[in-house]
Design a protein around this motif. Structure first.
Motif, mmCIF file in Angstrom:
data_model
loop_
_atom_site.group_PDB
_atom_site.id
_atom_site.type_symbol
_atom_site.label_atom_id
_atom_site.label_comp_id
_atom_site.label_asym_id
_atom_site.label_seq_id
_atom_site.Cartn_x
_atom_site.Cartn_y
_atom_site.Cartn_z
ATOM 1 N N ASP A 1 0.832 -1.207 0.000
ATOM 2 C CA ASP A 1 0.000 0.000 0.000
ATOM 3 C C ASP A 1 0.865 1.255 0.000
ATOM 4 N N ARG A 2 1.926 1.236 0.812
ATOM 5 C CA ARG A 2 2.822 2.393 0.869
ATOM 6 C C ARG A 2 3.515 2.610 -0.470
ATOM 7 N N ALA A 3 3.933 1.518 -1.115
ATOM 8 C CA ALA A 3 4.623 1.639 -2.404
ATOM 9 C C ALA A 3 3.690 2.230 -3.453
ATOM 10 N N ARG A 4 2.424 1.818 -3.433
ATOM 11 C CA ARG A 4 1.455 2.385 -4.371
ATOM 12 C C ARG A 4 1.292 3.883 -4.126
ATOM 13 N N SER A 5 1.167 4.235 -2.842
ATOM 14 C CA SER A 5 1.007 5.649 -2.488
ATOM 15 C C SER A 5 2.223 6.461 -2.922
ATOM 16 N N ALA A 6 3.419 5.934 -2.638
ATOM 17 C CA ALA A 6 4.646 6.630 -3.022
ATOM 18 C C ALA A 6 4.742 6.767 -4.532
ATOM 19 N N SER A 7 4.395 5.697 -5.251
ATOM 20 C CA SER A 7 4.461 5.722 -6.710
ATOM 21 C C SER A 7 3.510 6.777 -7.277
ATOM 22 N N ASN A 8 2.310 6.869 -6.715
ATOM 23 C CA ASN A 8 1.339 7.860 -7.195
ATOM 24 C C ASN A 8 1.842 9.285 -6.941
ATOM 25 N N GLN A 9 2.415 9.503 -5.745
ATOM 26 C CA GLN A 9 2.942 10.835 -5.436
ATOM 27 C C GLN A 9 4.110 11.198 -6.359
ATOM 28 N N LEU A 10 4.970 10.210 -6.639
ATOM 29 C CA LEU A 10 6.108 10.450 -7.522
ATOM 30 C C LEU A 10 5.639 10.752 -8.947
ATOM 31 N N ALA A 11 4.650 9.984 -9.406
ATOM 32 C CA ALA A 11 4.129 10.199 -10.763
ATOM 33 C C ALA A 11 3.534 11.600 -10.900
ATOM 34 N N ALA A 12 2.849 12.049 -9.850
ATOM 35 C CA ALA A 12 2.248 13.384 -9.880
ATOM 36 C C ALA A 12 3.309 14.475 -9.947
ATOM 37 N N SER A 13 4.544 14.132 -9.542
ATOM 38 C CA SER A 13 5.644 15.103 -9.571
ATOM 39 C C SER A 13 6.567 14.888 -10.760
#
Length: 301
Positions: free
Chosen positions: A165-177
């Motif tokens: 779950d954390r990796a998905r969240s981190a990936s989404n935040q990174l993609a948004a940046s």
């Protein structure tokens, strides 16, 4: 605190005699990083353990590439060399269902034993579960070496569901940046709460990119390791460049990737005490980064 790690780092390299030669070895760098961040072990004990490991390890064992760091970490942890090597080989076998690549399984095994978790068979099985979940989610971007990251996650007590779950969240935040497909970075950052680790990573990445339009994958991974240090982004933005500048690389062509990796490890390692929950991660990343660098050096040319 900011300068103690760099001072100890230079002192260890001085002790190794690297000032008397024009080159510097990867084993020197990573050995010094361990001792710089954890300064309560006598260098003579580590030298003795290094010699002992040379005798215990079989000739073709990839762990010879990271022998010095293993000597330092087993000294810090007070681990018996024979039992350590034997147990790490057992863990390597339990990880076979995840990957047939034994060199990564061996490194993962050493991290498991060095973490201090005695139920290493359970830890190994949970690491396989996380690795397989990563494969299911992003098969193409999940490689054999990711079993090492899975083991580090388990050594910190992050259960597979939380890590995913954390990796998905981190990936989404990174993609948004603007960091699309940065799954290895996300898997490193998920060792901490992404709400904290991702902003620290983005701050450091912007600083370290300079004129580059895009950071290479290995540089992003090293910066992600530094971002696990639980400091405010503005303090990290001072520490990492300072430590990078303080590294006395003595090669005709200094390897900037190794220098950045060492600076990242010093930044993380010097920020956690032996009782800190991130302590196993520091030792895990030392072994991972040291192995990757040493393997490249050994196969260069």
């Amino acid at each position: 605190m900011p300068h103690e790690a760099e001072t100890r780092y230079r002192q260890v390299l001085e002790t190794l005699g690297t000032n008397r030669r024009w080159y510097q070895l990867g084993s020197d760098d990573y050995f010094a990083a361990v001792i710089a961040a954890v300064d309560d072990v006598a260098p003579t004990e580590i030298v003795e353990r290094d010699e002992h490991l040379h005798e215990v390890l079989s000739a073709g064992n990839d762990l010879h590439l990271i022998r010095r760091s293993l000597a330092a970490i087993t000294a810090v942890r007070g681990l018996d060399i024979e039992l350590f090597v034997s147990a790490s080989e057992q863990v390597a076998e339990t990880l076979r269902p995840a990957t047939r690549t034994k060199r990564f399984r061996r490194v993962a095994g050493t991290i498991t034993i060095a973490s201090g978790r005695i139920e290493f068979d359970v830890l190994g099985n949970r690491a396989i579960s996380l690795y397989e979940a990563w494969q299911h989610e992003h098969r193409i971007s999940t490689v054999a070496g990711d079993i090492v990251l899975a083991v580090i996650s388990e050594a910190l007590g992050v259960d597979p569901a939380t890590a995913l779950d954390r990796a998905r969240s981190a990936s989404n935040q990174l993609a948004a940046s603007g960091y699309e497909g940065a799954w290895e970075v996300a898997r490193i950052l998920c060792l901490d709460d992404p709400e904290a680790s991702v902003p620290r990573f983005l701050t450091l990445a912007d600083l370290m990119r300079g004129r580059r339009k895009r950071l290479s994958t290995d540089r992003r991974s090293a910066i992600a390791i530094a971002a696990l240090a639980q400091h405010p982004p503005d303090l990290l933005a001072e520490l990492l460049p300072d430590r990078l500048k303080a590294i006395p690389m003595k090669r005709w062509q200094p390897d900037s990737r190794i220098a950045l990796s060492i600076a990242a490890l010093l930044t993380l390692g010097a920020s956690v005490s032996s009782t800190h929950q991130a302590y196993p991660a520091f030792h895990g990343f030392v072994l991972r980064e040291h192995y990757l660098a040493s393997y490249r050096e050994a196969n260069a040319g």
